[in-house]
Design a protein around this motif. Structure first.
Motif, mmCIF file in Angstrom:
data_model
loop_
_atom_site.group_PDB
_atom_site.id
_atom_site.type_symbol
_atom_site.label_atom_id
_atom_site.label_comp_id
_atom_site.label_asym_id
_atom_site.label_seq_id
_atom_site.Cartn_x
_atom_site.Cartn_y
_atom_site.Cartn_z
ATOM 1 N N ALA C 338 39.879 33.742 13.924
ATOM 2 C CA ALA C 338 39.997 32.298 14.161
ATOM 3 C C ALA C 338 41.379 31.963 14.702
ATOM 4 O O ALA C 338 41.512 31.159 15.632
ATOM 5 N N GLU C 339 42.411 32.597 14.150
ATOM 6 C CA GLU C 339 43.782 32.336 14.628
ATOM 7 C C GLU C 339 43.944 32.727 16.081
ATOM 8 O O GLU C 339 44.517 31.986 16.880
ATOM 9 N N THR C 340 43.404 33.908 16.432
ATOM 10 C CA THR C 340 43.511 34.377 17.811
ATOM 11 C C THR C 340 42.846 33.390 18.770
ATOM 12 O O THR C 340 43.401 33.046 19.820
ATOM 13 N N ILE C 341 41.660 32.944 18.372
ATOM 14 C CA ILE C 341 40.915 32.032 19.242
ATOM 15 C C ILE C 341 41.625 30.694 19.368
ATOM 16 O O ILE C 341 41.795 30.161 20.464
ATOM 17 N N ILE C 342 42.086 30.164 18.233
ATOM 18 C CA ILE C 342 42.755 28.860 18.264
ATOM 19 C C ILE C 342 44.070 28.952 19.049
ATOM 20 O O ILE C 342 44.406 28.061 19.828
ATOM 21 N N ASP C 343 44.796 30.053 18.873
ATOM 22 C CA ASP C 343 46.046 30.236 19.634
ATOM 23 C C ASP C 343 45.783 30.256 21.136
ATOM 24 O O ASP C 343 46.482 29.598 21.909
ATOM 25 N N PHE C 344 44.762 31.010 21.525
ATOM 26 C CA PHE C 344 44.447 31.116 22.956
ATOM 27 C C PHE C 344 44.069 29.750 23.518
ATOM 28 O O PHE C 344 44.508 29.347 24.600
ATOM 29 N N TRP C 345 43.259 29.034 22.747
ATOM 30 C CA TRP C 345 42.806 27.709 23.186
ATOM 31 C C TRP C 345 43.993 26.734 23.238
ATOM 32 O O TRP C 345 44.108 25.926 24.160
ATOM 33 N N VAL C 371 41.097 36.870 24.564
ATOM 34 C CA VAL C 371 41.225 37.017 23.107
ATOM 35 C C VAL C 371 41.034 38.474 22.675
ATOM 36 O O VAL C 371 41.032 38.773 21.476
ATOM 37 N N GLY C 372 40.848 39.370 23.642
ATOM 38 C CA GLY C 372 40.786 40.794 23.316
ATOM 39 C C GLY C 372 39.505 41.221 22.619
ATOM 40 O O GLY C 372 39.518 42.055 21.719
#
Lengths: 357, 111, 412
Positions: C338-345, C371-372
């Motif tokens: 979730a952190e990775t996705i929210i950071d990317f967004w 997001v890898g």
């Protein structure tokens, strides 16, 4: 100014286990099967052999504290002092003793709370705030929900639909009410009325331009003042510009109409989840009882009830019988507005010779 | 350093009506109302916000300001945001935007 | 006490079998001037078919969101409800309460607010409706002291919802309450101090029935599922068939399977081709006693669901076909995803652009790369059907797939 200096305790989401009925806590993750002995009642049995009866009742969602205290008294008397709510604002009382279900139901009915909403019933309408608390509503929400639930009361307290029926309403085209089997939503029919004297002082114009889904808004000088203008040929009357720019009034007592959409489904059971589709529009926004919208909902439900097979959700039923027959059965006019022009819409056309005659 | 009350037109909640009218005196006056004392930490943020507004004619998002703090002061992202909300304890929209002379943000009225 | 406004329109909503909110409002209006004028304004709206609230900016110390400010545009007529703000408060997962806490909420709200409480809003908050600007902090402090915290509003992570799940449902495929709290309480800063492109919603449904409607309303939907075989109690199957009949069983169970993977045998038992079961839940919903989800349970994660604004309604689509949620490491993995996705967004989203809309704009393949996450067939309904794509790195991509498969085989 800063007389309160208390720092918030950033505790986040509270733990649910201390608020959970002790039998649910004890059997957490250990439930084995359930049945519905009558509408409004669930009976769950755990792997340990424990049993719990749930009685579900409709509420008005928008509750005064005395109503909540009244429900608390019932919970103390019958349900060991615990309750829970469903996503559709129904309240649930959990009983360890099945023999007390009948008297709890009597008590709830006596206090004016209908018991039902389980299985293949019509449950309470998921609704929004409307005139009561929203800053951009074209209609009310609680009143629409109350009116429709009054007329669908029999379908809430019985389980005689082919499958469950979920309803929602939305008071603007943001559609906070969400997808549902039947959805009663505001549909604006005229472009925003712009008060050009106020735009420059209230609206961040580039943000408003960016908000339009069809690029119909552009900056303009009107009467020597910086303002915004709308290309009315392009405008889809969605009202997206209204929240960031209140001088672009989209709500209109006459021209903000109600539209009804059907066939939304979030469950994966049988068919994949589906979006709701337009059925009828142009219904008047007619408080305090919205009789035209209520009548249309009842027409759809009647046809569904008579013609659908067991377990078919409303959208699945229409998929089986075809839209032609749906419009024939319900008597709603089919118009060019039912044809989608939005991106990706070619996939909503019939690319086959599969046609029912 | 006391600014002329009549010079700035403000809305019912105290936000400036025309961001172009903003100046540093206005910022000091607004900050005083909010109980904030403007030091270099504040000015770095306010100058960035004003620059962003000059360029785009819209108020920057919070994330743009934190990105500025990361780039200008070498904070990591989390620290930058924490720093921002320590400076403006009632939030970016209620305090930072007001002091920086943005129109009242309306993007989040609903939904 | 204030003279009560005449409310001929609203009065009509007091009749009928459904509980009437108007009756409750009137009860409050007798002891609370704010509610008396609120009723007046609501009647005014019913007469003119117009809303009369405008927004504003109100918050509590330390937070930037969670209060929905409302100022009346007709305060001259209805001065006592000139300010009528809402506090969004996060309930426990599954919306469980004891009567003690509900009564405490009622007492606080009678003291600090209007006495009007909505259970619950569409995001899943308790909505304490009707508070003056002056009382917002005091009301929040009192609620916060009880162990309850502010919900989300603005461009932030929003309040979440989870179904009753393991607390009372045999379909539950993961610990919804723990997942809900673990994820949400990792994002309290993003919830209380809005700094994202737009809202971001998590929802948790214990099984593919998705009672939280997460696929259409959550930016990140966590839905329970299983990998192994449906559990069958053949004696209960036979009891079902004998009670309901073979015809009913064929018409309503086996023939309704979307992949036709069920057979009703001559001896009234059932066979399931589990390799082709898509975990739709239908047969389990019908035969609650005989069938249940398998034992190797976990979640499917879908991303990008939202309602109409701005590009039209979007479903969430699969980003993780299956993930176990049992160990601490599993939960950490979910939070990190979730952190990775929210950071990317947060880096790439436009102002007021939901995560799903960003994916639509940049393309799902681009997003996955960002997001890898490697593409998998389960993420698609079908592979592309148009040839307009540059594919000169095909061999490298094919090698990656082979390597991943070899690794997977090695693990087993």
């Amino acid at each position: 100014m800063q007389k309160h200096i208390r720092q918030a305790i950033e505790s986040g989401v509270p733990d649910s286990f201390s608020f959970m009925h002790p039998l649910m806590r004890k059997n957490y993750g250990q439930w084995d099967w359930h049945e519905r002995p009558r509408p409004g009642v669930l009976h769950h049995v755990s792997l340990y052999g424990d049993e719990i009866w749930t009685v579900r009742a409709g509420t008005q969602r928008q509750m005064d504290t005395d109503t909540i205290r009244e429900l608390c008294e019932i919970a103390d008397e019958y349900a060991d002092g615990y309750v829970r709510f469903t996503i559709r604002s129904n309240i649930e009382f959990m009983l360890a003793d099945g023999s007390r279900v009948a008297s709890l139901i009597d008590k709830l009915l006596e206090q004016g709370f209908p018991v039902g909403g389980t299985g293949n019933a019509v449950s309470m309408i998921a609704h929004t705030q409307g005139f009561l608390h929203c800053d951009i509503p074209a209609t009310d929400a609680s009143g629409v929900a109350k009116s429709i639930m009054d007329s669908l009361h029999d379908e809430f307290i019985n389980e005689r639909m082919p499958n469950r029926v979920r309803l929602s309403t939305s008071c603007c085209q943001i559609n906070c009410g969400g997808q549902a089997d039947i959805s009663i939503n505001i549909q604006h029919t005229k472009p925003p009325m712009i008060n050009h004297d106020l735009v420059a002082n209230i609206c961040e114009r580039p943000s408003v331009v960016a908000r339009c889904p069809v690029a119909a808004i552009r900056p303009a000088l009107v009467n020597g003042k910086p303002s915004l203008e709308v290309d009315e040929k392009k405008c889809v009357c969605c009202g997206a510009c209204y929240p960031p720019c209140p001088p672009m009034q989209i709500n209109d007592p006459e021209h903000s109409k109600l539209a009804i959409w059907v066939g939304g489904k979030n469950s994966n059971a049988r068919s994949k989840p589906s979006m709701q589709k337009l059925v009828v529009a142009g219904l008047p926004n007619n408080p305090p009882r919205w009789p035209e919208a209520t009548a249309a909902v009842k027409t759809i439900l009647q046809c569904y009830k008579e013609d659908a097979r067991d377990w078919e959700r409303l959208g699945e039923w229409i998929d089986r019988i075809g839209w032609q027959r749906f419009f024939d059965m319900t008597g709603f006019p089919f118009t060019r507005f039912h044809v989608d022009n939005w991106s990706g819409s070619r996939y909503t056309l019939n690319h086959s010779t599969h046609i029912r005659f | 350093m006391i600014s002329d009350n009549m010079k700035y037109v403000r809305d019912a909640e105290g936000y400036i009506v025309q961001p172009a009218d903003w100046d540093e005196n206005f910022a000091r006056k607004l900050a005083a109302e909010e109980g904030l004392e403007l030091d270099d930490n504040y000015w770095s943020i306010l100058c960035f916000m004003r620059g962003y507004w000059q360029q785009n004619n819209v108020a920057p998002d919070v994330r743009h300001v934190t990105r500025h703090l990361v780039e200008a002061h070498g904070y990591d992202k989390k620290k930058a945001k924490q720093h921002l909300f320590e400076l403006f304890p009632y939030g970016y929209v209620k305090q930072a935007c007001k002091v920086a002379g943005m129109q009242r943000p309306r993007a989040w009225s609903t939904g | 006490m204030k003279t009560q406004h005449k409310t001929p329109n609203l009065d009509q909503l007091e009749s009928g079998p459904w509980p009437s909110f108007v009756t409750g409002f009137k009860r409050l209006a007798e002891k609370n001037d704010m509610m008396a004028d609120l009723l007046g304004q609501l009647e005014h709206s019913y007469e003119n078919k117009k809303g009369y609230w405008k927004g504003g900016t109100i918050s509590v110390m330390g937070y930037g969101g969670g209060v929905i400010p409302r100022f009346s545009e007709v305060a001259d007529k209805f001065p006592a409800s000139a300010e009528f703000h809402t506090l969004r408060i996060m309930p426990p997962p599954g919306l469980h309460y004891d009567t003690d806490i509900l009564r405490k909420f009622c007492d606080i709200w009678d003291e600090h607010g209007s006495g009007l409480l909505a259970l619950h809003g569409q995001s899943g908050d308790m909505m304490f409706q009707g508070c003056s600007s002056e009382n917002v902090q005091g009301a929040f402090d009192a609620i916060n002291e009880l162990g309850f915290d502010m919900g989300g509003a603005g461009p932030s992570v929003r309040t979440s919802m989870s179904c009753v799940g393991a607390a009372r449902c045999e379909h539950s495929c993961f610990n919804e309450a723990v997942a809900h709290r673990t994820v949400m309480n990792s994002f309290t800063d993003d919830l209380h101090r809005p700094a994202l492109p737009y809202k971001f919603k998590f929802k948790f449904s214990g099984c593919p029935n998705d009672c939280m409607n997460s696929v259409q309303r959550a930016d990140m939907a966590v839905i329970g599922t299983w990998r192994d075989d449906i559990q069958i109690k053949q004696d209960e199957v036979k009891a079902f068939v004998q009670t309901r009949g073979r015809q009913y069983t064929v018409d309503n169970v086996t023939s309704r399977c979307p992949t036709q993977c069920m057979t009703l045998n001559a001896d009234d038992s059932i066979s399931i081709d589990n390799r082709n079961c898509v975990r739709c839940m239908h047969c389990i919903n019908v035969m609650t006693k005989a069938l249940s989800p398998g034992k190797d349970r976990g979640v499917t994660i879908l991303l990008g669901g939202k309602r109409t604004l701005k590009i039209g309604d979007l479903f969430g689509t699969v980003i993780v076909p299956f993930k176990k949620l049992e160990t601490e490491e599993d939960y950490t993995g979910l939070v990190e995803l979730a952190e990775t996705i929210i950071d990317f967004w947060a880096e790439n989203g436009l102002e007021h652009e939901r995560c799903g809309e960003m994916i639509e704009r940049i393309g799902f393949a681009t997003f996955l790369e960002g997001v890898g996450i490697e593409a998998e067939p389960a993420m698609l309904a079908q592979p592309r059907s148009n040839s307009f794509i540059r594919m000169d790195t095909w061999d490298e991509e094919a090698d990656k797939w082979k390597q991943r498969h070899a690794e997977k085989a090695g693990v087993k």
